[in-house]
Design a protein around this motif. Structure first.
Motif, short mmCIF file in Angstrom:
data_model
loop_
_atom_site.label_atom_id
_atom_site.label_comp_id
_atom_site.label_asym_id
_atom_site.label_seq_id
_atom_site.Cartn_x
_atom_site.Cartn_y
_atom_site.Cartn_z
N THR A 117 -5.94 3.57 10.85
CA THR A 117 -7.19 3.19 10.17
C THR A 117 -6.89 2.45 8.88
OG1 THR A 117 -8.18 5.19 11.08
CG2 THR A 117 -9.39 4.09 9.32
N ILE A 118 -5.93 2.96 8.13
CA ILE A 118 -5.54 2.29 6.89
C ILE A 118 -5.05 0.87 7.17
CG2 ILE A 118 -3.82 2.27 5.03
CD1 ILE A 118 -4.06 5.36 4.97
N LEU A 144 -4.94 17.19 6.34
CA LEU A 144 -5.15 16.83 7.75
C LEU A 144 -4.50 17.88 8.65
CD1 LEU A 144 -6.46 14.39 9.13
CD2 LEU A 144 -4.24 13.28 9.17
N ALA A 162 -9.96 10.70 5.42
CA ALA A 162 -8.79 10.58 4.55
C ALA A 162 -8.44 9.12 4.31
CB ALA A 162 -7.60 11.31 5.18
N ALA A 163 -8.53 8.31 5.36
CA ALA A 163 -8.23 6.88 5.24
C ALA A 163 -9.21 6.21 4.28
CB ALA A 163 -8.28 6.21 6.61
N ILE A 198 -15.29 15.92 17.60
CA ILE A 198 -15.47 17.02 16.63
C ILE A 198 -16.84 17.66 16.79
CG2 ILE A 198 -15.69 17.53 14.15
CD1 ILE A 198 -13.55 15.30 13.71
N ARG A 245 -13.55 9.65 18.36
CA ARG A 245 -12.79 10.73 17.72
C ARG A 245 -13.72 11.66 16.97
NH1 ARG A 245 -7.23 12.02 17.18
NH2 ARG A 245 -8.01 12.80 15.21
N GLU A 246 -14.70 11.12 16.27
CA GLU A 246 -15.61 11.96 15.50
C GLU A 246 -16.63 12.65 16.40
OE1 GLU A 246 -14.94 9.88 11.17
OE2 GLU A 246 -16.82 9.39 12.19
N ASN A 273 -3.43 12.96 14.65
CA ASN A 273 -4.18 12.83 13.40
C ASN A 273 -3.49 11.87 12.44
OD1 ASN A 273 -6.43 14.38 13.84
ND2 ASN A 273 -5.50 16.27 13.10
N LEU A 275 -8.15 4.34 0.86
CA LEU A 275 -8.43 2.91 0.73
C LEU A 275 -9.29 2.64 -0.51
CD1 LEU A 275 -9.05 2.16 4.49
CD2 LEU A 275 -7.37 0.97 3.07
N PHE A 316 0.83 -1.21 0.00
CA PHE A 316 0.00 0.00 0.00
C PHE A 316 0.87 1.26 0.00
CE2 PHE A 316 -2.32 3.39 2.13
CZ PHE A 316 -3.57 3.35 1.54
N TYR A 317 1.73 1.36 0.99
CA TYR A 317 2.48 2.61 1.17
C TYR A 317 3.56 2.84 0.11
CZ TYR A 317 0.07 3.04 5.62
OH TYR A 317 -0.91 3.16 6.57
N THR A 332 -10.66 14.63 8.20
CA THR A 332 -10.40 13.87 9.43
C THR A 332 -9.58 12.65 9.05
OG1 THR A 332 -12.23 12.29 9.30
CG2 THR A 332 -12.73 14.48 10.21
N PRO A 333 -8.88 12.08 10.03
CA PRO A 333 -8.08 10.89 9.75
C PRO A 333 -8.93 9.78 9.10
CG PRO A 333 -7.62 11.68 11.96
CD PRO A 333 -8.75 12.50 11.44
N PHE A 334 -10.19 9.64 9.55
CA PHE A 334 -11.02 8.54 9.08
C PHE A 334 -11.52 8.78 7.66
CE2 PHE A 334 -11.12 8.81 13.65
CZ PHE A 334 -10.60 7.56 13.97
N TRP A 363 -3.82 8.29 13.59
CA TRP A 363 -5.14 7.71 13.34
C TRP A 363 -5.37 7.43 11.87
CZ3 TRP A 363 -7.84 5.19 16.62
CH2 TRP A 363 -7.65 5.42 17.98
N LEU A 364 -4.81 8.26 11.03
CA LEU A 364 -4.92 8.01 9.59
C LEU A 364 -4.25 6.68 9.24
CD1 LEU A 364 -5.39 8.72 6.59
CD2 LEU A 364 -3.36 10.14 6.67
N LEU A 365 -2.99 6.52 9.66
CA LEU A 365 -2.24 5.31 9.33
C LEU A 365 -2.85 4.08 10.00
CD1 LEU A 365 1.40 6.74 9.52
CD2 LEU A 365 -0.13 6.61 7.56
N ALA A 413 -13.12 3.70 18.88
CA ALA A 413 -12.17 4.80 18.76
C ALA A 413 -12.60 5.77 17.67
CB ALA A 413 -10.78 4.25 18.47
N ARG A 414 -13.01 5.25 16.53
CA ARG A 414 -13.42 6.11 15.42
C ARG A 414 -14.59 6.99 15.84
NH1 ARG A 414 -17.34 6.61 11.90
NH2 ARG A 414 -18.35 4.66 12.47
#
Lengths: 360, 360
Positions: free
Chosen positions: B313-314, A339, A349-350, B172, B168-169, B306, A354, A322-323, A345-347, B309-311, B164-165
């Motif tokens: 989640t991925i 971000l 963007a993820a 916000i 976090r939201e 942030n 994906l 992936f990375y 948000t992190p979610f 959490w992005l990484l 967690a997701r």
């Protein structure tokens, strides 16, 4: 340039031809020669206990050139039915604790008593510095020349994961070559202790009296992993403090829950210099083997380790794919920027990345 | 059956129609009603500080039904520019430490002083037991009725990742609704403390004097994460032992390297019952804010979180996609069996599965 006199496994030593056409020809010859390695023959030599063949085999496994991949895979496949008949002992301790001296003393004791001893190392730091904890073989001068011993420095890989893979596969080759006692050394860098713990049957932690790094060991979970703590250099003036440290570590070990295997970790004193306490360490390991082979803990642990490595390898590769994808690399950079500006948000963007990856 | 009187957000309360055709019709009506949620209106209500709208918004985020996904995403997008203006305080401690009583006393103190306080919870255990650490709202009876407070129990998700997701939201949304002081409670189950630590600015660990779980806290890295340790129930006979514990924890904290933010963790005494030490905790948090907002540590930490959490989640999704694929599930089972019989190696099996997955 006599290509045919060179080992196909030491390609890097070749001098570069001057013209492009010649380079192309030379490359083709080299590729052809590489494919000529006779894996079946190498396997038979390894099985007969030929140390030089074992070395060649490990070099083949360590080579990251895809040309070698299939051969390496075949060699492991051939050796696999002859592996697994050994005790794999992990040995760790901070620099200065006397790891090399202990391994030399312990290894010679085992080899003198008819054991076939292979010493491997997991040292991810050596991949950066291009040095190696076992690279300086003079530190184990007597052991390295013992007919019953085989010493191999840490492989250089681009990651701990790479070093771990080659070490795990080298273990198989060593065992097929008849080595029944494997000592796998590691320095306490990053996750290397956890890595070695997850590929060995018995984990031995070397300590010094009064080093004051107990908290560090507890924090990093090293003491929790230990099947035995050996307080080294317990001689002369150090004897009394070592005895005190032994009592303290015994108390500390009691604070941990019992191990799945039913084994209760022990604390011993040793002096590699005076060759004291070495027999006791080996007796303890035998006691461990007797117990865990009887209650099934030994085999269970090896199976769990195999499962762990299977899943770990998969997870590492999924992430790496992936990375390292050029499209994702670019998009990830953009999303990270958004971000930082709180535009996403992190979610979110993820999910975006994906979905993009799924469609590639 | 009066569908129109039901909140579209509480679909599960509907009774199932008896015939297949009616079910289909009812389903279509329901879907249509779901789409009717006016996100823009909900957003405006949340922004005006309407607690009931905030509750509805969080319910929308928590709903795992894909029908709601787009609406939830839009709502977060709208709220995002109004978020981030708060202090997020993580609070943890073993059961019996007096977490609820402390949060109630601390929350009331803040709310009485004009702060707008939102209390959220991360409790993965509640997803199994279907209970919740904040479910029993009677435990915070005064705070729950305070005009400046908003209390939301732990969401039920199928994993800590899910909880967690949504948390976090929810943060916000709470911030967009004007809540400037967020208290995020967690029980010490599995990785929940690490999770809360990675979404808060300030991490507060509640302790009791003489509880004897210091080693546990060091081992699990909880003490290392703390920005403050508050020794609770430091009243009456407990006062002296609490003072002793304070000295011990101060010594323990000195053994850790300094934090990136330059903040030195502190140890305080408090009695939630006698409302003592509460002001001091708030003063300390203000001291922390002043320092880290000045040296940039505050914003830096939020950005790092942030990114984390992005990484995270991925990585979770990459794994989940792989391991939940029916073809992979079947093949993995076979490979695990072969591994148990020593017919393959972890690395060979992993390579095989990854190649299979790539071709799907």
């Amino acid at each position: 340039m006599s290509l045919d006199k060179k080992s196909a496994l030491h390609e890097s030593e070749g001098t570069a031809p001057s013209s492009g056409v010649n380079a192309e020809v030379a490359k083709r010859i080299k590729e052809a020669r590489k494919k000529e390695i006779n894996v079946e023959e190498l396997y038979r030599e390894i099985l007969s206990g030929n140390k030089s063949a074992l070395s060649k085999g490990i070099t083949l496994i360590e080579n990251t050139n895809p040309v070698f991949e299939e051969k390496a895979s075949r060699l492991i496949e051939l050796c696999l039915p002859h592996a697994n008949k050994s005790i794999r002992i992990g040995i760790t301790g901070v620099p200065g604790v006397g790891k090399s001296t202990f391994i030399e003393a312990f290894g010679i004791y085992l080899a003198d008593n008819g054991k076939k001893v292979a010493v491997l190392a997991v040292d991810p730091s050596s991949t950066v510095s291009k040095g190696s904890i076992l690279g300086d073989k003079t530190r184990m001068e007597t052991l390295v020349n013992h007919k019953n011993a085989f010493i191999r420095p840490s492989p250089s890989g681009d990651s701990l994961g790479g070093v771990a893979r080659t070490t795990r596969e080298s273990i198989i080759l060593c065992e097929a070559a008849g080595f029944d006692t494997l000592l796998i050394e590691t320095v306490g860098v990053g996750q290397s202790e956890t890595t070695v713990h997850s590929m060995t049957d018995f984990f031995l932690l070397l300590k010094l009296a009064g080093a004051g790094d107990e908290l560090q060991g507890i924090k990093r979970g090293i003491i929790e992993m230990a099947d035995a703590i050996v307080i080294n250099k317990a001689d002369g003036e150090n004897r009394k403090p070592a005895e005190k440290a032994r009592a303290e570590f015994r108390r500390a070990l009691h604070l941990y829950p019992p191990k799945d295997s039913g084994w209760e970790p022990k604390v011993l004193l040793a002096s590699s210099l005076k060759k004291e306490g070495i027999t006791e360490v080996w007796d303890l390991i035998n006691e461990f083997q007797t117990l865990t082979k009887k209650n099934g803990g030994f085999d269970h642990k090896r199976h769990e380790q195999n499962k762990y490595w299977l899943l770990q390898t998969i997870n590492d590769h999924l992430k790496s794919r992936f990375y390292h994808h050029p499209v994702i690399k670019k998009s990830l950079k953009k999303e990270l920027l958004a971000l930082e500006k709180n535009e996403t948000t992190p979610f979110k963007a993820a999910a975006y990345l994906l979905e993009k990856y799924r469609k590639l």
